[in-house]
Motif scaffolding. Structure first.
Motif, mmCIF file in Angstrom:
data_model
loop_
_atom_site.group_PDB
_atom_site.id
_atom_site.type_symbol
_atom_site.label_atom_id
_atom_site.label_comp_id
_atom_site.label_asym_id
_atom_site.label_seq_id
_atom_site.Cartn_x
_atom_site.Cartn_y
_atom_site.Cartn_z
ATOM 1 N N CYS A 1 -4.519 -5.632 -13.127
ATOM 2 C CA CYS A 1 -5.078 -4.327 -12.805
ATOM 3 C C CYS A 1 -5.022 -4.142 -11.298
ATOM 4 O O CYS A 1 -4.942 -5.109 -10.534
ATOM 5 N N TYR A 2 -5.048 -2.887 -10.854
ATOM 6 C CA TYR A 2 -4.860 -2.596 -9.438
ATOM 7 C C TYR A 2 -5.612 -1.332 -9.044
ATOM 8 O O TYR A 2 -5.867 -0.435 -9.872
ATOM 9 N N LEU A 3 -5.985 -1.266 -7.780
ATOM 10 C CA LEU A 3 -6.547 -0.042 -7.236
ATOM 11 C C LEU A 3 -5.437 0.985 -7.091
ATOM 12 O O LEU A 3 -4.333 0.666 -6.642
ATOM 13 N N ASP A 4 -5.709 2.211 -7.479
ATOM 14 C CA ASP A 4 -4.717 3.279 -7.342
ATOM 15 C C ASP A 4 -4.756 3.771 -5.897
ATOM 16 O O ASP A 4 -5.598 4.562 -5.507
ATOM 17 N N ALA A 5 -3.851 3.254 -5.075
ATOM 18 C CA ALA A 5 -3.874 3.545 -3.640
ATOM 19 C C ALA A 5 -2.475 3.886 -3.160
ATOM 20 O O ALA A 5 -1.470 3.442 -3.711
ATOM 21 N N SER A 6 -2.408 4.698 -2.104
ATOM 22 C CA SER A 6 -1.130 5.083 -1.513
ATOM 23 C C SER A 6 -1.351 5.388 -0.046
ATOM 24 O O SER A 6 -2.355 5.974 0.342
ATOM 25 N N GLY B 1 0.765 -1.227 0.000
ATOM 26 C CA GLY B 1 0.000 0.000 0.000
ATOM 27 C C GLY B 1 0.800 1.284 0.000
ATOM 28 O O GLY B 1 0.221 2.362 0.071
ATOM 29 N N CYS B 2 2.131 1.205 -0.057
ATOM 30 C CA CYS B 2 2.910 2.443 -0.126
ATOM 31 C C CYS B 2 2.493 3.235 -1.353
ATOM 32 O O CYS B 2 2.231 4.424 -1.287
ATOM 33 N N GLU B 3 2.447 2.558 -2.483
ATOM 34 C CA GLU B 3 1.937 3.138 -3.724
ATOM 35 C C GLU B 3 1.768 2.002 -4.721
ATOM 36 O O GLU B 3 2.744 1.491 -5.261
ATOM 37 N N THR B 4 0.527 1.609 -4.972
ATOM 38 C CA THR B 4 0.290 0.443 -5.828
ATOM 39 C C THR B 4 0.793 0.668 -7.249
ATOM 40 O O THR B 4 1.209 -0.287 -7.915
ATOM 41 N N SER B 5 0.791 1.903 -7.728
ATOM 42 C CA SER B 5 1.235 2.185 -9.093
ATOM 43 C C SER B 5 2.727 1.937 -9.275
ATOM 44 O O SER B 5 3.223 1.910 -10.408
ATOM 45 N N TYR B 6 3.441 1.732 -8.180
ATOM 46 C CA TYR B 6 4.869 1.414 -8.264
ATOM 47 C C TYR B 6 5.095 0.140 -9.074
ATOM 48 O O TYR B 6 6.172 -0.056 -9.648
ATOM 49 N N VAL B 7 4.094 -0.718 -9.172
ATOM 50 C CA VAL B 7 4.221 -1.954 -9.929
ATOM 51 C C VAL B 7 4.458 -1.675 -11.411
ATOM 52 O O VAL B 7 5.014 -2.514 -12.136
ATOM 53 N N ASP B 8 4.075 -0.496 -11.876
ATOM 54 C CA ASP B 8 4.260 -0.121 -13.282
ATOM 55 C C ASP B 8 5.506 0.729 -13.504
ATOM 56 O O ASP B 8 5.664 1.310 -14.582
#
Length: 243
Positions: A160-165, A76-83
């Motif tokens: 796909c992922y929820l955009d969460a931080s 949950g630090c930043e899910t978009s980090y996966v991209d």
């Protein structure tokens, strides 16, 4: 008394025995070891600089570091980090044209990065974490108690992922004490140890100071990390980030 059979010449006997002898077996070739694929995801510079426990062997240290890297988007630090990992050719994903999909009433970002295929994402997860712990990492519980996936798959197999931080800890970044580790328990099938981290105690700086905050002390915290031996090798069963 007459013999029923004539004596067999010694030479004929040798030839007969040689003909009946079993053929020499062909040596079984030594199988070529299957190379172990490199662990994913690629390590960032900050993770490469992370100290590793000296009581782990080289493979276990590598497992820990790659799980530590993956925890940045899984916890949950930043899910978009996966991209934000490079492709094999060194290029970076284009994050300016991401699409979304509605699943279960929530909007999910469709991945465009290194793990855009769910199969690739799952293979990375399977190489790092136990199956039980994956269930914990990939879901979070809403306030009303319903489990909600942070990362999931579309019908056509896209990640796909929820955009969460959840942000990070400023106090950790201001501490000058490096992380350390303390072994708690070690058996043939389990390794448990604590990640020891330090947080700065911050206060407002006097008027006119170069920095708005000053460090007045430090506190220490211990976070448990657990690794288990599975049929496929060692896997992480619990991990925590200090920030």
């Amino acid at each position: 008394m007459k013999r029923l059979f004539p004596a067999v010449p010694a030479l004929l006997l040798c030839l007969t025995l040689a003909a009946c002898a079993a053929p020499t077996p062909t040596p079984t070739p030594t199988p070529t070891p299957t190379p172990i694929p490199a662990l994913e995801p690629p390590l960032s510079d900050s993770t490469k600089a992370q100290p590793v426990p000296d009581f782990l062997d080289t493979d276990q240290q590598a497992l820990f570091l790659h799980a530590f890297e993956a925890a940045n988007f899984l916890m949950g630090c930043e899910t978009s980090y996966v991209d934000r990992f490079p492709f094999d050719d060194g290029s970076m994903p284009d994050l300016d044209h991401c699409q979304t999909v509605e699943l279960g009433g929530d909007l999910y970002v469709i991945s465009v990065g290194r793990y855009a295929r769910w199969a690739d994402f799952k293979a990375m997860m399977d190489a790092l974490f136990t199956s039980e712990y994956q269930e914990e990492l990939l879901y979070f519980t809403r306030a009303h108690g319903t489990p909600q996936p942070l990362f999931t798959s579309t019908e056509d197999g896209r990640l796909c992922y929820l955009d969460a931080s959840r942000g990070s800890s400023l106090e950790y970044g201001w501490s000058g004490t490096p992380d350390s580790y303390q072994l708690v328990r070690r058996t043939e099938d389990e390794i448990v140890f604590d990640l020891i981290v330090h947080y700065a105690v911050l206060a407002e700086a006097p008027e006119g100071a170069e920095e708005p905050l000053i460090v007045t002390g430090e506190t220490a915290e211990a976070y448990p990390i657990r690794m288990e031996r599975t049929e496929d090798g060692w896997r992480v069963a619990e991990i925590h980030l200090p920030y």
